[in-house]
Design a protein around this motif. Structure first.
Motif: not given
Length: 159
Positions: A84-93
């Motif tokens: 799996p790919a991983l999204l390292v989140v720096d903004a969330l809406e």
């Protein structure tokens, strides 16, 4: 390792979970554009994580399964095919919130470091820390946060 900055819109699959060193992890279900692909292609699951304290707090205290989110961050491509790919989140809406489910049975829910048990046959709600320590009995769901606040003032902020 390949990375790419991007935004992903999707529905939260399950309650986000706390991770090591003040992080939180969650899965987003990203719908497939059925007009652009074959019918046998399914929705994509994107595993997301964040260490930003504001995002972690939001994930662990407000986000519920079914919420529609836009997660923006760095997509880390898998080192090998099939992983799996991983999204390292720096903004969330938060784009939309899930409907509040109608309680018909007993339901266990989480308020950050606290757990509550809803019973459709009772107004009162038992509250425990995530480690199982008894906090008290809230008179109704609207008084849960007040009970938690009182517990934290009396016992410190660690659950």
């Amino acid at each position: 390792m390949d990375t790419k900055h991007c935004s992903v819109d999707g529905w939260v699959d399950a309650i986000p979970s706390p991770g090591p060193r003040g992080t939180a992890t969650f899965d987003l279900i990203v719908p497939t554009d059925l007009d652009a692909v074959d019918e046998d292609i399914h929705d994509t699951v994107v595993t997301c994580t964040s260490g930003d304290p504001r995002i972690v707090h939001e994930l662990l205290n407000r986000i519920q399964p079914g919420d529609l989110l836009r997660a923006t961050g760095t997509l880390v491509l898998p080192p090998a095919p099939g992983e799996p790919a991983l999204l390292v989140v720096d903004a969330l809406e938060i784009l939309d919130t899930a409907l509040i489910p109608v309680l018909r049975e007993m339901v266990l829910d989480r308020y950050g470091d606290y757990c509550v048990i809803y019973d459709a046959d009772r107004d009162q709600v038992p509250v425990f820390t995530a480690l199982g320590q008894w906090v008290g009995l809230a008179d109704n769901p609207d008084t849960i946060t007040r009970l938690i606040d009182l517990h934290e003032r009396a016992n410190g902020t660690d659950a």
